[in-house]
Design a protein around this motif. Structure first.
Motif, PDB file in Angstrom:
ATOM      1  N   ALA A  26       9.676  21.615  17.917  1.00 30.84           N
ATOM      2  CA  ALA A  26      10.018  20.352  17.250  1.00 30.84           C
ATOM      3  C   ALA A  26       8.978  20.085  16.180  1.00 30.84           C
ATOM      4  CB  ALA A  26      10.072  19.201  18.247  1.00 30.84           C
ATOM      5  N   ILE A  27       9.436  19.705  15.011  1.00 36.38           N
ATOM      6  CA  ILE A  27       8.547  19.367  13.896  1.00 36.38           C
ATOM      7  C   ILE A  27       8.679  17.875  13.633  1.00 36.38           C
ATOM      8  CG2 ILE A  27       8.015  19.748  11.475  1.00 36.38           C
ATOM      9  CD1 ILE A  27       7.433  22.142  13.301  1.00 36.38           C
ATOM     10  N   ARG A  28       7.539  17.190  13.650  1.00 37.42           N
ATOM     11  CA  ARG A  28       7.536  15.729  13.473  1.00 37.42           C
ATOM     12  C   ARG A  28       7.152  15.378  12.041  1.00 37.42           C
ATOM     13  NH1 ARG A  28       3.749  13.015  17.518  1.00 37.42           N
ATOM     14  NH2 ARG A  28       2.116  13.511  16.007  1.00 37.42           N
ATOM     15  N   TRP A  29       7.991  14.576  11.401  1.00 35.09           N
ATOM     16  CA  TRP A  29       7.726  14.095  10.046  1.00 35.09           C
ATOM     17  C   TRP A  29       7.335  12.614  10.150  1.00 35.09           C
ATOM     18  CZ3 TRP A  29       8.473  17.341   5.734  1.00 35.09           C
ATOM     19  CH2 TRP A  29       9.131  18.554   5.998  1.00 35.09           C
ATOM     20  N   ILE A  30       6.115  12.299   9.747  1.00 37.41           N
ATOM     21  CA  ILE A  30       5.655  10.916   9.836  1.00 37.41           C
ATOM     22  C   ILE A  30       4.926  10.533   8.545  1.00 37.41           C
ATOM     23  CG2 ILE A  30       5.456  10.928  12.338  1.00 37.41           C
ATOM     24  CD1 ILE A  30       2.450  11.238  11.995  1.00 37.41           C
ATOM     25  N   MET A  31       4.932   9.253   8.247  1.00 37.63           N
ATOM     26  CA  MET A  31       4.165   8.692   7.124  1.00 37.63           C
ATOM     27  C   MET A  31       3.263   7.613   7.685  1.00 37.63           C
ATOM     28  SD  MET A  31       6.970   8.394   4.029  1.00 37.63           S
ATOM     29  CE  MET A  31       8.123   7.431   5.008  1.00 37.63           C
ATOM     30  N   MET A  32       2.018   7.662   7.286  1.00 34.60           N
ATOM     31  CA  MET A  32       1.060   6.667   7.749  1.00 34.60           C
ATOM     32  C   MET A  32       0.345   6.068   6.561  1.00 34.60           C
ATOM     33  SD  MET A  32      -0.458   8.525  11.167  1.00 34.60           S
ATOM     34  CE  MET A  32      -1.244   7.013  11.713  1.00 34.60           C
ATOM     35  N   GLY A  33       0.297   4.736   6.517  1.00 32.13           N
ATOM     36  CA  GLY A  33      -0.341   4.071   5.401  1.00 32.13           C
ATOM     37  C   GLY A  33      -1.825   3.921   5.593  1.00 32.13           C
ATOM     38  N   MET A  62       0.851  -1.199   0.000  1.00 28.94           N
ATOM     39  CA  MET A  62       0.000   0.000   0.000  1.00 28.94           C
ATOM     40  C   MET A  62       0.879   1.240   0.000  1.00 28.94           C
ATOM     41  SD  MET A  62      -2.854   1.235   2.806  1.00 28.94           S
ATOM     42  CE  MET A  62      -3.880  -0.161   2.428  1.00 28.94           C
ATOM     43  N   ARG A  63       0.517   2.221  -0.793  1.00 27.00           N
ATOM     44  CA  ARG A  63       1.314   3.443  -0.869  1.00 27.00           C
ATOM     45  C   ARG A  63       1.158   4.228   0.423  1.00 27.00           C
ATOM     46  NH1 ARG A  63       3.626   6.463  -4.742  1.00 27.00           N
ATOM     47  NH2 ARG A  63       3.729   8.718  -4.460  1.00 27.00           N
ATOM     48  N   GLN A  64       2.273   4.705   0.969  1.00 27.88           N
ATOM     49  CA  GLN A  64       2.230   5.461   2.219  1.00 27.88           C
ATOM     50  C   GLN A  64       1.864   6.905   1.946  1.00 27.88           C
ATOM     51  OE1 GLN A  64       6.156   4.392   3.729  1.00 27.88           O
ATOM     52  NE2 GLN A  64       5.106   3.592   5.506  1.00 27.88           N
ATOM     53  N   ARG A  65       1.098   7.473   2.846  1.00 25.95           N
ATOM     54  CA  ARG A  65       0.690   8.860   2.721  1.00 25.95           C
ATOM     55  C   ARG A  65       1.470   9.704   3.721  1.00 25.95           C
ATOM     56  NH1 ARG A  65      -3.440  11.455   5.519  1.00 25.95           N
ATOM     57  NH2 ARG A  65      -4.102   9.452   6.321  1.00 25.95           N
ATOM     58  N   PRO A  66       2.207  10.722   3.257  1.00 24.09           N
ATOM     59  CA  PRO A  66       3.002  11.526   4.179  1.00 24.09           C
ATOM     60  C   PRO A  66       2.130  12.410   5.041  1.00 24.09           C
ATOM     61  CG  PRO A  66       3.103  12.469   1.981  1.00 24.09           C
ATOM     62  CD  PRO A  66       2.371  11.163   1.860  1.00 24.09           C
ATOM     63  N   MET A  67       2.490  12.501   6.305  1.00 27.57           N
ATOM     64  CA  MET A  67       1.784  13.391   7.229  1.00 27.57           C
ATOM     65  C   MET A  67       2.811  14.113   8.071  1.00 27.57           C
ATOM     66  SD  MET A  67      -1.392  11.031   8.516  1.00 27.57           S
ATOM     67  CE  MET A  67      -2.101  12.406   9.402  1.00 27.57           C
ATOM     68  N   LEU A  68       2.434  15.261   8.548  1.00 25.35           N
ATOM     69  CA  LEU A  68       3.340  16.056   9.367  1.00 25.35           C
ATOM     70  C   LEU A  68       2.679  16.384  10.677  1.00 25.35           C
ATOM     71  CD1 LEU A  68       4.596  18.566   6.673  1.00 25.35           C
ATOM     72  CD2 LEU A  68       5.800  16.596   7.583  1.00 25.35           C
ATOM     73  N   GLY A  69       3.497  16.473  11.717  1.00 25.03           N
ATOM     74  CA  GLY A  69       2.983  16.927  12.998  1.00 25.03           C
ATOM     75  C   GLY A  69       3.952  17.899  13.612  1.00 25.03           C
ATOM     76  N   GLY A  70       3.483  18.985  14.197  1.00 30.06           N
ATOM     77  CA  GLY A  70       4.353  19.975  14.824  1.00 30.06           C
ATOM     78  C   GLY A  70       4.171  19.958  16.314  1.00 30.06           C
ATOM     79  N   ALA A  71       5.240  20.217  17.062  1.00 28.07           N
ATOM     80  CA  ALA A  71       5.148  20.309  18.509  1.00 28.07           C
ATOM     81  C   ALA A  71       5.261  21.757  18.908  1.00 28.07           C
ATOM     82  CB  ALA A  71       6.268  19.508  19.157  1.00 28.07           C
ATOM     83  N   ALA A  72       4.558  22.166  19.876  1.00 24.87           N
ATOM     84  CA  ALA A  72       4.587  23.547  20.304  1.00 24.87           C
ATOM     85  C   ALA A  72       5.905  23.908  20.943  1.00 24.87           C
ATOM     86  CB  ALA A  72       3.472  23.794  21.320  1.00 24.87           C
ATOM     87  N   SER A  73       6.219  25.195  20.984  1.00 25.57           N
ATOM     88  CA  SER A  73       7.462  25.695  21.559  1.00 25.57           C
ATOM     89  C   SER A  73       7.583  25.277  23.001  1.00 25.57           C
ATOM     90  CB  SER A  73       7.506  27.199  21.497  1.00 25.57           C
ATOM     91  OG  SER A  73       7.374  27.631  20.188  1.00 25.57           O
ATOM     92  N   ALA A  74       8.819  25.192  23.500  1.00 28.02           N
ATOM     93  CA  ALA A  74       9.045  24.809  24.866  1.00 28.02           C
ATOM     94  C   ALA A  74       9.360  26.008  25.728  1.00 28.02           C
ATOM     95  CB  ALA A  74      10.196  23.837  24.949  1.00 28.02           C
ATOM     96  N   ALA A  82       1.446  17.952   3.299  1.00 27.52           N
ATOM     97  CA  ALA A  82       1.980  16.652   2.874  1.00 27.52           C
ATOM     98  C   ALA A  82       2.900  16.799   1.665  1.00 27.52           C
ATOM     99  CB  ALA A  82       0.822  15.705   2.548  1.00 27.52           C
ATOM    100  N   ALA A  83       2.644  17.811   0.832  1.00 33.57           N
ATOM    101  CA  ALA A  83       3.478  18.019  -0.359  1.00 33.57           C
ATOM    102  C   ALA A  83       4.892  18.457  -0.013  1.00 33.57           C
ATOM    103  CB  ALA A  83       2.827  19.063  -1.261  1.00 33.57           C
ATOM    104  N   ASP A  84       5.109  18.880   1.236  1.00 29.50           N
ATOM    105  CA  ASP A  84       6.438  19.337   1.653  1.00 29.50           C
ATOM    106  C   ASP A  84       7.384  18.182   1.982  1.00 29.50           C
ATOM    107  OD1 ASP A  84       5.900  22.105   1.490  1.00 29.50           O
ATOM    108  OD2 ASP A  84       4.858  22.033   3.417  1.00 29.50           O
ATOM    109  N   TYR A  85       6.844  16.955   2.069  1.00 31.91           N
ATOM    110  CA  TYR A  85       7.697  15.831   2.468  1.00 31.91           C
ATOM    111  C   TYR A  85       8.787  15.615   1.420  1.00 31.91           C
ATOM    112  CZ  TYR A  85       8.182  12.020   5.826  1.00 31.91           C
ATOM    113  OH  TYR A  85       8.603  11.225   6.864  1.00 31.91           O
TER     114      TYR A  85
END
Length: 286
Positions: free
Chosen positions: A279-286, A1-13, A205-208
């Motif tokens: 912190a910026i989280r880069w994740i891919m979820m199928g 199955m093709r993976q779909r890129p997703m992004l998650g950002g964490a708030a400042s500390a 997602a296009a930024d991955y």
């Protein structure tokens, strides 16, 4: 199955706390956990951590408070034993000394345990962003309780807490000096730089990065942003790599191109330079 890129950002500390969660609608408050070890302060590249154990090697439970220099970020983190589960995020509540609940934003993820002393394979990390009002209430609190829907509902006793928070503040100030901000300048900052909507909407997602996506690379890039007195980013530094150079480079490039801030304000209300840690989280979820 093709993976779909997703992004998650964490708030400042910023100056922070690890808290217990107690539901606003609950009929009975959770039992207050007593600590099983002393507070310890750790200096990391992007923040200072105040950590305390409330559990045991076979049933680990930690409360962690993080603080970045000059109000650049503060979080409370709960680490506990839990089997695999998807990433989570949403609204949670926190109470200090059984008072009125306050809303906080949380994100959660699974961590692989690398400690030989803790007798479990995985742990769950629940990170909650703390604002300045929550930090003030925390300073003299004897207990704190959190209610994180679908994650954990728990309360912690906070003995020796004021002295521990002072050590955390001192650690963050010293870290700020290492970043090139004299103590006097740090103390003059009354409000850190901020964005009304945080970092939401900056990434798509296009930024991955294509090659990273093809290789299945994922990770979390911790960055320090230097913000000018006009609100522009003048420098983006990787404090902790995502583990992939393409993801790190894309993180700084996108933030520098797209993010603008309301500048920091000094005690006289004048715009001044400041710093943001996130912190910026880069994740891919199928």
């Amino acid at each position: 199955m093709r993976q779909r890129p997703m992004l998650g950002g964490a708030a400042s500390a910023v100056a922070a706390v690890l808290l217990v969660l107690s539901s606003a609608s609950a009929l009975a408050a959770p039992k207050v956990r007593e600590p099983t070890a002393k507070w310890t302060v750790e200096t990391q590249a992007n923040e200072c951590l105040l950590v305390r154990s409330y559990g045991s090697p076979r049933n680990p439970l930690f409360l962690a408070l993080s603080e970045a220099p000059m109000g650049a970020g503060a979080n409370a983190t709960i680490l506990y034993n839990r089997e695999w589960a998807l990433f989570g995020s949403g609204d949670a509540t926190v109470r200090f000394d059984g008072g009125e609940p306050s809303e906080v934003w949380y994100s959660s993820r699974l961590l692989w345990n690398l400690s030989k002393e803790i007798k479990t394979l995985t742990m769950r990390s629940v990170v909650m962003g703390m604002d300045s009002d929550s930090h003030k209430l925390l300073t003299n609190a004897a207990s704190v309780a959190f209610d994180v829907p679908g994650e954990v509902k728990i309360a912690f006793a906070l003995p020796e807490h004021p002295a521990a928070l002072k050590a955390l503040d001192d650690c963050a100030t010293n870290l700020g000096v290492k970043w090139g901000y004299p103590v006097e300048e740090q103390r003059r900052i009354a409000k850190p730089p901020r964005r009304e909507k945080g970092f939401r909407g900056l990434f798509t997602a296009a930024d991955y990065p294509v090659e990273a996506m093809k290789a299945g690379r994922m990770g979390r890039a911790h960055v320090r942003l230097r913000i000018s007195d006009t609100g522009a980013i003048t420098e983006c530094s990787i404090l902790r790599s995502s583990g992939n150079a393409e993801l790190d480079n894309a993180t700084c490039r996108i933030l520098t191109e797209r993010a603008t801030f309301e500048p920091a304000r000094d005690v006289e209300g004048k715009a001044t330079r400041g710093v943001v840690v996130t912190a910026i989280r880069w994740i891919m979820m199928g």
